[in-house]
Design a protein around this motif. Sequence first.
Motif, short mmCIF file in Angstrom:
data_model
loop_
_atom_site.label_atom_id
_atom_site.label_comp_id
_atom_site.label_asym_id
_atom_site.label_seq_id
_atom_site.Cartn_x
_atom_site.Cartn_y
_atom_site.Cartn_z
N GLU A 75 50.83 36.70 32.36
CA GLU A 75 50.95 37.58 31.20
C GLU A 75 49.71 37.47 30.30
OE1 GLU A 75 54.34 38.88 28.02
OE2 GLU A 75 54.26 36.77 28.60
N GLN A 76 49.25 36.25 30.08
CA GLN A 76 48.07 36.06 29.23
C GLN A 76 46.81 36.63 29.88
OE1 GLN A 76 47.78 32.04 27.83
NE2 GLN A 76 49.72 32.14 26.75
N MET A 77 46.68 36.46 31.20
CA MET A 77 45.51 37.04 31.89
C MET A 77 45.53 38.56 31.82
SD MET A 77 44.71 34.66 35.21
CE MET A 77 46.38 34.58 35.84
N THR A 78 46.73 39.14 31.94
CA THR A 78 46.86 40.60 31.84
C THR A 78 46.44 41.06 30.44
OG1 THR A 78 48.67 40.57 33.43
CG2 THR A 78 48.45 42.53 32.05
N ASN A 79 46.88 40.35 29.43
CA ASN A 79 46.52 40.70 28.05
C ASN A 79 45.01 40.54 27.82
OD1 ASN A 79 49.19 41.23 27.50
ND2 ASN A 79 49.59 39.23 26.59
N LEU A 84 39.71 42.86 27.06
CA LEU A 84 38.33 42.89 27.52
C LEU A 84 37.88 44.33 27.77
CD1 LEU A 84 36.04 40.96 28.10
CD2 LEU A 84 36.82 40.82 30.46
N GLY A 85 38.78 45.15 28.30
CA GLY A 85 38.48 46.57 28.48
C GLY A 85 38.23 47.25 27.14
N VAL A 91 31.70 48.11 22.80
CA VAL A 91 30.27 47.83 22.99
C VAL A 91 29.54 49.10 23.44
CG1 VAL A 91 28.62 46.55 24.42
CG2 VAL A 91 30.55 45.37 23.37
N GLU A 92 30.15 49.87 24.34
CA GLU A 92 29.52 51.12 24.78
C GLU A 92 29.31 52.06 23.60
OE1 GLU A 92 31.98 52.72 27.92
OE2 GLU A 92 30.40 52.27 29.36
#
Length: 166
Positions: A75-79, A84-85, A91-92
């Motif tokens: 769950e934390q990696m998904t978040n 990050l996206g 940044v773009e």
Amino acid sequence: MANSLNTITVDGKTYDLETYKSTQGVKASEVGKKNELDKDAFLSLLVTQMQYQDPLSPMDNTEYLAQLAQYSSLEQMTNVASKLGDVYSLVENIDSSVLVGQLSSMIGKDIQWTSSDGKTFYEGTVSGVSVTDGKTSVIATVKGPDGSDMSTKVEIANITRVGKGV
């Protein structure tokens, strides 16, 4: 026995994942269609495993805690991936804003650019900056064949000179 995280116990009998799928009538063409489990599927599997565990031989607390820790990590990696996206998009946008700010200082200056094939040179005066479909370009004013002012979009990569030429 197979890894306990890849087994399912139903009515006191333990199955590995493939055997369980075959007993449930899952077609061979459907097996492996979805190679990744999302966090909802993982939680669903965990609840199903707990629901069908043998009450006389329940799952070891260590295994249960390990599965909960894996779920929490997933769950934390998904978040993190989602955030990050969002950071990448930010940044773009900042990059585009900085580039537009830098290019706006060129307004009123003479530029020279080449055609897409690089064989023909053109000259004009920058009259604006444009961002279309994420591509930044400048708008140059040039004299048309009849002497009237015409605007044209110039890609930044094609600009060969800024300022008066020799």
